[in-house]
Design an enzyme around this catalytic site. Sequence first.
Site, PDB file in Angstrom:
ATOM      1  N   ALA A 113       8.553   5.564 -43.969  1.00 50.33           N
ATOM      2  CA  ALA A 113       9.554   6.139 -43.053  1.00 50.33           C
ATOM      3  C   ALA A 113      10.874   6.373 -43.783  1.00 50.33           C
ATOM      4  CB  ALA A 113       9.769   5.228 -41.847  1.00 50.33           C
TER       5      ALA A 113
ATOM      6  N   ARG B 143      13.431  12.855 -35.593  1.00 50.73           N
ATOM      7  CA  ARG B 143      14.729  12.319 -36.018  1.00 50.73           C
ATOM      8  C   ARG B 143      15.893  13.265 -35.735  1.00 50.73           C
ATOM      9  NH1 ARG B 143      16.423  11.836 -41.652  1.00 50.73           N
ATOM     10  NH2 ARG B 143      18.044  10.285 -41.946  1.00 50.73           N
TER      11      ARG B 143
ATOM     12  N   CYS C 201       9.009   1.411 -41.723  1.00 50.28           N
ATOM     13  CA  CYS C 201       8.305   1.086 -42.972  1.00 50.28           C
ATOM     14  C   CYS C 201       8.888   1.865 -44.150  1.00 50.28           C
ATOM     15  CB  CYS C 201       6.821   1.389 -42.822  1.00 50.28           C
ATOM     16  SG  CYS C 201       6.473   3.156 -42.703  1.00 50.28           S
TER      17      CYS C 201
ATOM     18  N   HIS D 210      14.069   4.387 -49.165  1.00 52.51           N
ATOM     19  CA  HIS D 210      15.273   5.130 -49.580  1.00 52.51           C
ATOM     20  C   HIS D 210      15.395   5.066 -51.097  1.00 52.51           C
ATOM     21  CE1 HIS D 210      17.148   3.560 -45.571  1.00 52.51           C
ATOM     22  NE2 HIS D 210      16.453   4.645 -45.343  1.00 52.51           N
TER      23      HIS D 210
HETATM   24 FE1  CFM Z   1      21.727   5.775 -43.068  1.00 43.14          FE
HETATM   25 FE2  CFM Z   1      21.554   4.744 -40.875  1.00 43.14          FE
HETATM   26 FE3  CFM Z   1      19.375   5.294 -42.366  1.00 43.14          FE
HETATM   27 FE4  CFM Z   1      20.850   7.282 -41.289  1.00 43.14          FE
HETATM   28 FE5  CFM Z   1      19.190   7.446 -39.172  1.00 43.14          FE
HETATM   29 FE6  CFM Z   1      19.911   4.896 -38.811  1.00 43.14          FE
HETATM   30 FE7  CFM Z   1      17.737   5.437 -40.222  1.00 43.14          FE
HETATM   31 MO1  CFM Z   1      17.769   5.875 -37.662  1.00 43.14          MO
HETATM   32  S1  CFM Z   1      22.758   6.400 -41.255  1.00 43.14           S
HETATM   33  S2  CFM Z   1      19.984   7.072 -43.226  1.00 43.14           S
HETATM   34  S3  CFM Z   1      20.374   9.028 -40.095  1.00 43.14           S
HETATM   35  S4  CFM Z   1      20.900   3.818 -42.626  1.00 43.14           S
HETATM   36  S5  CFM Z   1      19.946   6.510 -37.452  1.00 43.14           S
HETATM   37  S6  CFM Z   1      21.826   3.693 -39.059  1.00 43.14           S
HETATM   38  S7  CFM Z   1      18.026   3.908 -38.807  1.00 43.14           S
HETATM   39  S8  CFM Z   1      17.084   7.259 -39.364  1.00 43.14           S
HETATM   40  S9  CFM Z   1      17.200   4.944 -42.260  1.00 43.14           S
END
Ligand code: CFM
Length: 530
Positions: free
Chosen positions: A54, A85, A51, A182
């Site tokens: 997250a 994580r 989500c 993000h």
């Molecule tokens: Fe970038 Fe990722 Fe992500 Fe990531 Fe991660 Fe991920 Fe993630 Mo899991 S590199 S930041 S450190 S997009 S592994 S492939 S899904 S937490 S939001």
Amino acid sequence: MNVRNIVLDKYSAKVYKNRKEHIMELTEETKDQPIAANSRTVPGIITNRGCCYAGCKGVVLGPLKDVLVLTHGPIGCGYYSWGTRRNKAKTEDGRNFIEYCFSTDLQEPDIVFGGEKKLRQAIKEAVEIFQPKCLMICSTCPVGLIGDDIHAVAAETEKLYGITCMAFSCEGYKGVSQSGGHHIANNTLMKKIIGTNDTPPKNKYSVNLLGEYNIGGDGWEVERIMKRIGYDVISVFTGDGSFEAIQNSHMANLNLVQCHRSINYIAEMMKTKYGVDWIKVNFIGIKSTIQSLRDMAAYFGDKELAERTEEVIDDELANIADEKEYYYSKLKGKTAALYVGGSRSHHYQLLLADFGVSTVLAGYEFAHRDDYEGREVIPTIREDADSKNIEHLNVAKDEKKYHAYLTDEQYELLKTKIPLEDYTGMIRHMENGSIVVDDLNQFETDEFLKLLKPDIFFSGIKDKYSLQKSGVLARQLHSYDYSGPYAGFRGSVNFARDITMGLYTPAWGFVTPPWKNRSTLRASLAGGEK
Ligand code: CFM
């Protein structure tokens, strides 16, 4: 029928219409076609996505070790984003806030009568006990629904306690995945932290590492290599990262973007506001690491730096030479499927290729079209109600703090040589015949597994054990299970060692997939009515 169509064929007309846009079987023709991404999951389908909260709290803000990140919401949201994580951090003074789970623990009466009172009380306690320099408040779904004004409470906190405080309206339901979170986190870091301290860098080879979250210690390994060469790493966003370092990040000459998906917004905004150029790097994989280090040296255009880079590369390669050869002999010819968030499914294909492993399927949970097809498609991406729901921050040039390392001519020349402000996406690195899937779901995972029979499936905890019960090795590419680092030279042999152990374990001889000795239930998929 090709593999893609066999899987799609099982869907009802309605679901078929949606999913066919998200799945590609690569050929010369399809390689240039658009893929549907960053759109809503079909309701009822078992998606792997997370989500908005997250993405904001868990991914971008969570790793900041000197920031007290307070979850305003029921305890589950804070609890499940606590320590899972494996984003590592260490501090010299022992004050490491990421070891704690801070939450307002909202209860039913708070939902009915409002939660601001409880939030104020929680902040008071947090400030008294922990005395943080910076406090961040993250919203969860119910807080957005009842309308608590977390931004007003943040402003009040700054006045009352004299600390930096900011609020993030990152309610879980906002956006279609963690990707929206993000973006929200990037915007506020840009507005409130970056550019608030002007300590000069130690040398002109000053860089920030963006989109590196130090999972299993990856960031430390990359920093070790960069420091050996002579770079001044001002800040890492945000693995083992700190509020103080980020305040100063605009002073760097170059931004290195590891995870494009989660942080490209900051890279772009820092270029506009402060003139800091960015290049796409990838420290996952031996060849990729070498290429990234050479691109960095090319950016700074210094003969000594280039020589030092080659020396370090030679030395690091010599150190792993025997292991590399051994694991190559064990892994050559194997096949892999990868399904991760928004960048690793690309990066890890390159590391696997270093050991002779080819990729038969790669997918992303929440990537956007540019992560699949390259940044040149950005102007053609259609906005929808969900993407418009996330604020797009417009920044302007800061006349006082703007500093460009390159002249215009140097910039234009370098743009033809290194990935300056460019990312070519995952698909271009993939072989014809392989499958690309956006927002892969449990049903498709099971179907592709039977059809493609990869030797190893890289994804996360949600599907790991169902995959292994089907007789296929599964490794968690989010958390690296209990291992790492996987980045850089040493990391690549750690990775190869782990998958070699997994593939050659005698345990596979004892697993019988369920469908081998009993019939499976048949049912039709929801939405099947024509
Ligand atoms: Fe970038 Fe990722 Fe992500 Fe990531 Fe991660 Fe991920 Fe993630 Mo899991 S590199 S930041 S450190 S997009 S592994 S492939 S899904 S937490 S939001």
